[in-house]
Motif scaffolding. Structure first.
Motif, short mmCIF file in Angstrom:
data_model
loop_
_atom_site.label_atom_id
_atom_site.label_comp_id
_atom_site.label_asym_id
_atom_site.label_seq_id
_atom_site.Cartn_x
_atom_site.Cartn_y
_atom_site.Cartn_z
N LEU A 242 0.84 -1.20 0.00
CA LEU A 242 0.00 0.00 0.00
C LEU A 242 0.87 1.25 0.00
CD1 LEU A 242 -2.75 -1.23 2.46
CD2 LEU A 242 -3.15 -0.49 0.09
N PHE A 243 1.97 1.23 0.76
CA PHE A 243 2.84 2.41 0.77
C PHE A 243 3.46 2.63 -0.61
CE2 PHE A 243 6.90 4.64 1.69
CZ PHE A 243 6.31 5.87 1.94
N GLN A 244 3.79 1.53 -1.27
CA GLN A 244 4.30 1.61 -2.65
C GLN A 244 3.29 2.36 -3.54
OE1 GLN A 244 7.33 0.13 -2.88
NE2 GLN A 244 7.58 1.09 -4.88
N LYS A 245 2.00 2.02 -3.36
CA LYS A 245 0.94 2.69 -4.14
C LYS A 245 0.82 4.16 -3.75
CE LYS A 245 -2.15 -1.09 -5.37
NZ LYS A 245 -3.30 -1.84 -4.82
N ILE A 246 0.97 4.44 -2.45
CA ILE A 246 0.90 5.83 -1.98
C ILE A 246 1.96 6.67 -2.69
CG2 ILE A 246 1.38 7.34 0.00
CD1 ILE A 246 -0.07 5.25 1.76
N MET A 247 3.18 6.11 -2.81
CA MET A 247 4.27 6.86 -3.42
C MET A 247 3.99 7.19 -4.89
SD MET A 247 7.77 5.50 -1.69
CE MET A 247 7.63 3.79 -2.14
N GLU B 292 -1.20 12.92 -5.48
CA GLU B 292 -1.27 13.80 -4.30
C GLU B 292 -0.03 13.68 -3.41
OE1 GLU B 292 -3.64 11.49 -4.97
OE2 GLU B 292 -5.22 12.79 -5.78
N TYR B 293 0.61 12.53 -3.44
CA TYR B 293 1.75 12.32 -2.53
C TYR B 293 3.03 12.83 -3.20
CZ TYR B 293 4.39 10.17 1.27
OH TYR B 293 5.21 9.97 2.37
N TYR B 294 3.26 14.15 -3.03
CA TYR B 294 4.34 14.83 -3.73
C TYR B 294 5.73 14.49 -3.17
CZ TYR B 294 3.92 17.52 0.52
OH TYR B 294 3.86 17.86 1.85
N THR C 55 -2.94 7.06 14.93
CA THR C 55 -2.10 6.09 14.21
C THR C 55 -0.75 6.65 13.74
OG1 THR C 55 -3.20 6.67 12.12
CG2 THR C 55 -4.07 4.76 13.34
N GLU C 56 -0.67 7.93 13.41
CA GLU C 56 0.60 8.42 12.85
C GLU C 56 0.76 9.93 12.98
OE1 GLU C 56 1.17 8.19 8.51
OE2 GLU C 56 3.19 7.42 8.86
N TYR C 57 2.00 10.34 13.24
CA TYR C 57 2.40 11.75 13.08
C TYR C 57 3.30 11.84 11.86
CZ TYR C 57 1.10 12.63 17.97
OH TYR C 57 0.42 12.78 19.14
N SER C 58 3.12 12.85 11.03
CA SER C 58 4.07 13.15 9.96
C SER C 58 4.46 14.62 10.11
CB SER C 58 3.44 12.89 8.59
OG SER C 58 3.12 11.52 8.45
N TYR C 59 5.56 14.85 10.80
CA TYR C 59 5.98 16.22 11.11
C TYR C 59 6.55 16.94 9.90
CZ TYR C 59 5.06 15.83 16.04
OH TYR C 59 4.42 15.71 17.23
C1 AVJ Z 1 7.07 6.85 5.17
C2 AVJ Z 1 6.76 8.08 7.19
C3 AVJ Z 1 7.55 9.18 5.24
O1 AVJ Z 1 4.69 10.16 6.83
O2 AVJ Z 1 4.74 10.72 4.74
C4 AVJ Z 1 2.42 8.13 3.86
C5 AVJ Z 1 4.20 7.48 5.64
N1 AVJ Z 1 1.74 7.88 5.88
N2 AVJ Z 1 1.11 8.37 3.89
C6 AVJ Z 1 4.84 9.88 5.64
C7 AVJ Z 1 2.82 7.83 5.13
C8 AVJ Z 1 0.68 8.20 5.11
C9 AVJ Z 1 5.25 8.47 5.24
N3 AVJ Z 1 6.63 8.14 5.72
#
Ligand code: AVJ
Length: 338
Positions: free
Chosen positions: A51-56, A60-62, A290-294
């Motif tokens: 799924l992360f591969q697809k996100i990349m 939208e995921y610049y 679930t997650e922080y992305s600073y």
């Molecule tokens: C892999 C941590 C850099 O935070 O941007 C992508 C993970 N979470 N979309 C991020 C992620 C939701 C990603 N990192």
């Protein structure tokens, strides 16, 4: 060809708790807290990595494309950091190695003396990486390490004298809070020698809608990436979470500077987790973090480097200035005891 990976085993480390037990413990701890939370480090099982591969690849995921552009347009500067000395390219959390390949190809074509040392906690990720790198670069000298970052780094410093270039790409540091990032970078400093370099990817603060969209794609891939945490609890720990009763909700906290992601229980419900031996109850609209992305400001990066013992050598930007790859040099003085 010399391409292989090593798995640090429990007697090399002092890690006696099995991965399943650790996951169960973290689930117990996280869901017992208020507010409830589950760590983003558990996103990356086989399904999560796909799924992360697809996100990349999402428009939208610049982040990934920006960093790709940076490495592509500045690839020539990294090989000059150690003025001809041989070095290790140590990579923390390499993923698919696409971005790293840009550097490796450049170093090989310039006949530089180096060894590639990827470190990853996931054995399947390591196997995939090693096999794809060996196909791409038959002459590459590499040694993968399957372990936690610091265990691997400690082991590394005991077996090599070379200079190190440590890669921490892709805004992976963004998952740490600012204080955690400081602790992590100082810990890294401790395992390195004076003159070693680190290359860190930072996502910069920018238009809020743009950042939010990167974490809330309309196709729902990022939502599925988050749901996979609960699916994983169901699969690996015998949980009975009803995924459809949770709603994915990312938001941007302007004050802390983080995209914060949540799974919100839409009804009052409970879920039993067999391996943990108990159930967890949710009130209607209760969140699980679930997650922080600073995201960083220029001045945050300067402050972070200065306070952890590094000198900034270069700030490399993409053409839109969305992202920065920052090259830092470890500075140790006579008086710093290692
Ligand atoms: C892999 C941590 C850099 O935070 O941007 C992508 C993970 N979470 N979309 C991020 C992620 C939701 C990603 N990192």
């Amino acid at each position: 060809m010399n391409l292989d990976y090593k798995r640090l085993n429990p007697k090399d480390l002092n890690n006696i708790v099995s991965p399943v037990r650790l996951f169960a413990l973290d689930v117990l701890n996280g869901l017992s807290e208020y507010p409830k939370r589950l760590s983003s480090k558990y996103f990356y099982d086989k399904r999560g990595s796909e799924l992360f591969q697809k996100i990349m690849e999402l428009p939208e995921y610049y982040l990934t494309r920006c960093e790709f552009e940076i490495l592509q347009s500045h690839k020539n500067v990294f090989g000059d950091l150690f003025s001809g000395d041989s070095f290790n390219v140590v990579e923390l959390g390499a993923g698919d190695g696409m971005k790293t390949s840009i550097l490796i190809e450049n170093f090989l074509s310039r006949n530089l003396q180096f060894r590639y040392i990827p470190i990853d906690i996931s054995e399947t990720a390591m196997q995939t990486l090693i096999s794809s790198m060996s196909k791409k670069f038959p002459s590459l000298n590499a040694q993968g390490v399957v372990a936690e970052y610091f265990d691997a780094l400690k082991w590394l410093s005991s077996v090599t004298q070379q200079r190190n270039l440590v890669l921490f790409l892709g805004s992976n540091l963004g998952n740490f809070s600012k204080p955690q990032a400081r602790v992590f970078l100082r810990g890294l400093w401790n395992t390195l020698n004076d003159g070693d370099c680190v290359l860190i990817g930072f996502d910069l603060k920018k238009d809020i809608e743009l950042m939010l969209k990167a974490y809330n794609d309309p196709g729902g891939i990022t939502a599925e990436f988050n749901y996979n945490l609960l699916r994983r609890v169901n699969r690996e720990l015998g949980g009975d979470f009803e995924i459809s009763r949770f709603r994915f909700y990312p938001s941007y906290n302007v004050f802390s500077g983080a995209i914060e992601s949540y799974l919100v229980s839409q009804i009052e419900q409970s879920a039993f987790v067999k391996q943990v031996g108990q159930s967890f109850t949710f009130e209607a609209w209760e969140p699980i973090h679930t997650e922080y992305s600073y995201k960083y400001l220029e001045s945050d990066i300067e402050g972070l480097a200065a306070s952890t013992g590094y000198k900034i050598e270069m700030q490399l930007y993409d053409s839109k200035r969305y992202f920065v790859d920052s090259v830092w040099r470890v500075e140790k003085k006579e008086t710093d005891n290692r």
